[in-house]
Scaffold this motif. Structure first.
Motif, PDB file in Angstrom:
ATOM      1  N   ARG A  94      10.818  -0.860 -17.730  1.00  0.00           N
ATOM      2  CA  ARG A  94      10.290  -2.392 -18.715  1.00  0.00           C
ATOM      3  C   ARG A  94       8.626  -1.908 -19.134  1.00  0.00           C
ATOM      4  O   ARG A  94       8.124  -2.239 -18.228  1.00  0.00           O
ATOM      5  CB  ARG A  94      10.236  -3.724 -18.076  1.00  0.00           C
ATOM      6  CG  ARG A  94      11.748  -4.177 -18.112  1.00  0.00           C
ATOM      7  CD  ARG A  94      12.127  -4.768 -19.352  1.00  0.00           C
ATOM      8  NE  ARG A  94      13.563  -5.180 -19.303  1.00  0.00           N
ATOM      9  CZ  ARG A  94      14.369  -5.157 -20.276  1.00  0.00           C
ATOM     10  NH1 ARG A  94      13.650  -5.494 -21.655  1.00  0.00           N
ATOM     11  NH2 ARG A  94      15.445  -5.278 -20.253  1.00  0.00           N
ATOM     12  N   LEU A 129       6.380  -3.309 -20.815  1.00  0.00           N
ATOM     13  CA  LEU A 129       5.895  -4.698 -21.513  1.00  0.00           C
ATOM     14  C   LEU A 129       4.799  -4.561 -22.429  1.00  0.00           C
ATOM     15  O   LEU A 129       4.542  -5.449 -23.240  1.00  0.00           O
ATOM     16  CB  LEU A 129       5.566  -5.694 -20.172  1.00  0.00           C
ATOM     17  CG  LEU A 129       6.799  -5.751 -19.125  1.00  0.00           C
ATOM     18  CD1 LEU A 129       6.288  -6.713 -18.132  1.00  0.00           C
ATOM     19  CD2 LEU A 129       7.928  -6.702 -19.897  1.00  0.00           C
ATOM     20  N   GLN A 133       6.700  -2.586 -25.432  1.00  0.00           N
ATOM     21  CA  GLN A 133       7.951  -3.156 -25.958  1.00  0.00           C
ATOM     22  C   GLN A 133       7.853  -4.582 -25.252  1.00  0.00           C
ATOM     23  O   GLN A 133       8.516  -5.030 -24.490  1.00  0.00           O
ATOM     24  CB  GLN A 133       9.223  -2.643 -25.641  1.00  0.00           C
ATOM     25  CG  GLN A 133       9.454  -1.357 -26.427  1.00  0.00           C
ATOM     26  CD  GLN A 133      10.694  -0.661 -25.910  1.00  0.00           C
ATOM     27  OE1 GLN A 133      10.944  -0.272 -24.903  1.00  0.00           O
ATOM     28  NE2 GLN A 133      11.713  -0.689 -27.029  1.00  0.00           N
ATOM     29  N   ILE A 154       8.004  -8.393 -24.420  1.00  0.00           N
ATOM     30  CA  ILE A 154       8.993  -9.319 -24.531  1.00  0.00           C
ATOM     31  C   ILE A 154       8.384 -10.926 -25.041  1.00  0.00           C
ATOM     32  O   ILE A 154       7.341 -11.061 -24.695  1.00  0.00           O
ATOM     33  CB  ILE A 154       9.629  -9.980 -23.410  1.00  0.00           C
ATOM     34  CG1 ILE A 154       8.662 -10.344 -22.125  1.00  0.00           C
ATOM     35  CG2 ILE A 154      10.532  -8.787 -22.713  1.00  0.00           C
ATOM     36  CD1 ILE A 154       9.385 -10.709 -20.900  1.00  0.00           C
ATOM     37  N   GLU A 172      19.535 -15.220 -27.964  1.00  0.00           N
ATOM     38  CA  GLU A 172      19.105 -13.998 -27.390  1.00  0.00           C
ATOM     39  C   GLU A 172      17.998 -14.199 -26.224  1.00  0.00           C
ATOM     40  O   GLU A 172      18.126 -13.177 -25.419  1.00  0.00           O
ATOM     41  CB  GLU A 172      18.111 -13.663 -28.626  1.00  0.00           C
ATOM     42  CG  GLU A 172      19.009 -12.773 -29.539  1.00  0.00           C
ATOM     43  CD  GLU A 172      18.042 -12.201 -30.682  1.00  0.00           C
ATOM     44  OE1 GLU A 172      16.697 -12.035 -30.567  1.00  0.00           O
ATOM     45  OE2 GLU A 172      18.445 -11.873 -31.641  1.00  0.00           O
ATOM     46  N   SER A 173      17.428 -15.253 -26.070  1.00  0.00           N
ATOM     47  CA  SER A 173      16.480 -15.378 -25.105  1.00  0.00           C
ATOM     48  C   SER A 173      17.040 -15.601 -23.422  1.00  0.00           C
ATOM     49  O   SER A 173      16.459 -15.309 -22.592  1.00  0.00           O
ATOM     50  CB  SER A 173      15.339 -16.563 -25.252  1.00  0.00           C
ATOM     51  OG  SER A 173      15.903 -17.824 -25.295  1.00  0.00           O
ATOM     52  N   LEU A 182      18.209 -12.248 -22.650  1.00  0.00           N
ATOM     53  CA  LEU A 182      17.130 -11.495 -22.345  1.00  0.00           C
ATOM     54  C   LEU A 182      16.838 -11.791 -20.753  1.00  0.00           C
ATOM     55  O   LEU A 182      16.479 -11.036 -19.921  1.00  0.00           O
ATOM     56  CB  LEU A 182      15.835 -11.320 -23.247  1.00  0.00           C
ATOM     57  CG  LEU A 182      14.556 -10.785 -22.733  1.00  0.00           C
ATOM     58  CD1 LEU A 182      14.966  -9.396 -22.451  1.00  0.00           C
ATOM     59  CD2 LEU A 182      13.388 -11.186 -23.815  1.00  0.00           C
ATOM     60  N   GLU A 204      19.277 -10.530 -18.267  1.00  0.00           N
ATOM     61  CA  GLU A 204      18.935  -9.001 -18.116  1.00  0.00           C
ATOM     62  C   GLU A 204      17.840  -8.784 -17.293  1.00  0.00           C
ATOM     63  O   GLU A 204      17.830  -8.149 -16.201  1.00  0.00           O
ATOM     64  CB  GLU A 204      18.615  -8.481 -19.585  1.00  0.00           C
ATOM     65  CG  GLU A 204      19.044  -6.963 -19.620  1.00  0.00           C
ATOM     66  CD  GLU A 204      18.544  -6.605 -21.174  1.00  0.00           C
ATOM     67  OE1 GLU A 204      18.902  -7.393 -22.077  1.00  0.00           O
ATOM     68  OE2 GLU A 204      18.185  -5.554 -21.101  1.00  0.00           O
ATOM     69  N   LEU A 205      16.599  -9.614 -17.569  1.00  0.00           N
ATOM     70  CA  LEU A 205      15.484  -9.312 -16.604  1.00  0.00           C
ATOM     71  C   LEU A 205      15.678  -9.857 -15.076  1.00  0.00           C
ATOM     72  O   LEU A 205      15.334  -9.179 -14.236  1.00  0.00           O
ATOM     73  CB  LEU A 205      14.284 -10.004 -17.350  1.00  0.00           C
ATOM     74  CG  LEU A 205      13.754  -9.588 -18.744  1.00  0.00           C
ATOM     75  CD1 LEU A 205      12.625 -10.586 -19.177  1.00  0.00           C
ATOM     76  CD2 LEU A 205      13.363  -8.185 -18.750  1.00  0.00           C
ATOM     77  N   SER A 258       1.545  -9.892 -21.024  1.00  0.00           N
ATOM     78  CA  SER A 258       2.967  -9.386 -20.921  1.00  0.00           C
ATOM     79  C   SER A 258       3.511  -9.658 -19.786  1.00  0.00           C
ATOM     80  O   SER A 258       4.702 -10.012 -19.670  1.00  0.00           O
ATOM     81  CB  SER A 258       2.899  -8.062 -21.613  1.00  0.00           C
ATOM     82  OG  SER A 258       2.158  -7.244 -20.797  1.00  0.00           O
ATOM     83  N   TRP A 275       6.689 -11.859 -18.652  1.00  0.00           N
ATOM     84  CA  TRP A 275       8.036 -11.406 -17.886  1.00  0.00           C
ATOM     85  C   TRP A 275       8.227 -12.365 -16.608  1.00  0.00           C
ATOM     86  O   TRP A 275       9.339 -12.803 -16.405  1.00  0.00           O
ATOM     87  CB  TRP A 275       7.722  -9.919 -17.349  1.00  0.00           C
ATOM     88  CG  TRP A 275       8.586  -9.528 -16.622  1.00  0.00           C
ATOM     89  CD1 TRP A 275      10.086  -8.893 -16.977  1.00  0.00           C
ATOM     90  CD2 TRP A 275       8.692  -9.659 -15.085  1.00  0.00           C
ATOM     91  NE1 TRP A 275      10.634  -8.485 -15.662  1.00  0.00           N
ATOM     92  CE2 TRP A 275       9.977  -8.993 -14.569  1.00  0.00           C
ATOM     93  CE3 TRP A 275       7.832 -10.318 -14.217  1.00  0.00           C
ATOM     94  CZ2 TRP A 275      10.128  -8.888 -13.111  1.00  0.00           C
ATOM     95  CZ3 TRP A 275       8.369 -10.013 -12.895  1.00  0.00           C
ATOM     96  CH2 TRP A 275       9.192  -9.192 -12.410  1.00  0.00           C
ATOM     97  N   TYR A 308      10.174 -15.400 -17.242  1.00  0.00           N
ATOM     98  CA  TYR A 308      11.698 -15.270 -17.785  1.00  0.00           C
ATOM     99  C   TYR A 308      12.330 -15.101 -16.352  1.00  0.00           C
ATOM    100  O   TYR A 308      13.398 -15.453 -16.168  1.00  0.00           O
ATOM    101  CB  TYR A 308      11.789 -14.121 -18.341  1.00  0.00           C
ATOM    102  CG  TYR A 308      11.701 -14.119 -19.885  1.00  0.00           C
ATOM    103  CD1 TYR A 308      10.432 -14.548 -20.500  1.00  0.00           C
ATOM    104  CD2 TYR A 308      12.949 -14.378 -20.568  1.00  0.00           C
ATOM    105  CE1 TYR A 308      10.284 -14.425 -22.062  1.00  0.00           C
ATOM    106  CE2 TYR A 308      12.640 -14.417 -22.215  1.00  0.00           C
ATOM    107  CZ  TYR A 308      11.475 -14.480 -22.648  1.00  0.00           C
ATOM    108  OH  TYR A 308      11.315 -14.715 -24.082  1.00  0.00           O
TER     109      TYR A 308
END
Ligand SMILES: Cc1cc2nc3c(=O)[nH]c(=O)nc-3n(C[C@H](O)[C@H](O)[C@H](O)COP(=O)(O)O)c2cc1C
Length: 197
Positions: A40, A42, A45, A47, A67-68, A71, A74-75, A99, A103, A106
């Motif tokens: 990942r 960060l 790309q 989040i 979408e959030s 995500l 997924e994380l 960043s 993460w 999330y």
């Protein structure tokens, strides 16, 4: 062995923390056959910051459908699967990068990665995981007058401990702003990164 890599430096090929992570991963792959690496990045790309839609999800009140939520799921799954979480930590304004903070927002979720018990918070991630933080900083914080200004490593120990990962190793490449001491410190940290693998 499943390895989750989180990269945070904005400096690409010039980054000391990325060099440490790469050296660790290359050595790990040379020593072990079954290494699966999920990266990942960060920095390249990022989040998004935690959106309002995720508040009920993180509080365990809703599954979420946008979408959030996908995500976040997924994380969290990436983290649940990982045996080792390897983090390239670029030290920005005495802290981890925003960043990496995003993460962490999330993956900290009630009844999924932590819960409050009668005696306080309990981390819910499966036992046996390990974090290795490879941190590069302009100054020196491992000892001396600036030690109390390192808010990054205490934060990482706190947030990972909160969700159940208490084994947090740290390799520092300090003094990167010092043209004499910096390269020496980086060489020493690269050697430590090889030994960790
Ligand atoms: C926005 C920004 C803030 C920084 N803040 C600090 C700081 O508070 N303390 C410090 O010692 N170095 C600071 N630095 C220097 C970085 O920690 C140093 O360049 C380090 O090598 C970054 O990691 P990297 O080499 O992996 O990119 C900062 C650099 C940037 C770009």
């Amino acid at each position: 062995m499943q390895v989750l890599v989180l990269q945070t430096s904005l400096r690409g090929a010039d980054s000391a923390s990325r060099a440490l992570v790469d050296t660790y991963l290359n050595t790990l792959q040379a020593h072990h056959r079954d290494v699966t690496i999920t990266v990942r990045d960060l920095a390249s790309q990022p989040i998004p910051h935690l959106p309002a839609a995720l508040i009920p999800v993180q509080l365990g009140l809703s599954e979420g459908a946008d979408e959030s939520a996908a995500l976040a799921e997924e994380l969290i799954v990436e983290l649940e699967r990982a045996d080792i979480v390897v983090i390239g930590v670029a030290f920005y304004n005495f802290m981890i990068s925003s960043s990496l903070k995003a993460w962490s927002d999330y993956v900290v979720r009630v009844r999924r990665t932590f819960v409050y018990g009668a005696e306080g918070p309990i981390g819910l991630l499966p036992a046996g995981k390990k974090v290795i933080a490879f941190m590069a900083s302009g100054g020196v914080y491992s000892a001396g007058p600036a030690a109390a200004m390192d808010l990054a490593i205490p934060y990482l120990r706190t947030i990972f401990g909160f969700i159940g990962i208490t084994d947090v190793e740290v390799v520092r490449a300090e003094a990167q702003a010092d043209p004499t001491a910096g390269p020496v410190a980086l060489d020493r940290a690269l050697e430590a990164a090889r030994l960790f693998a």
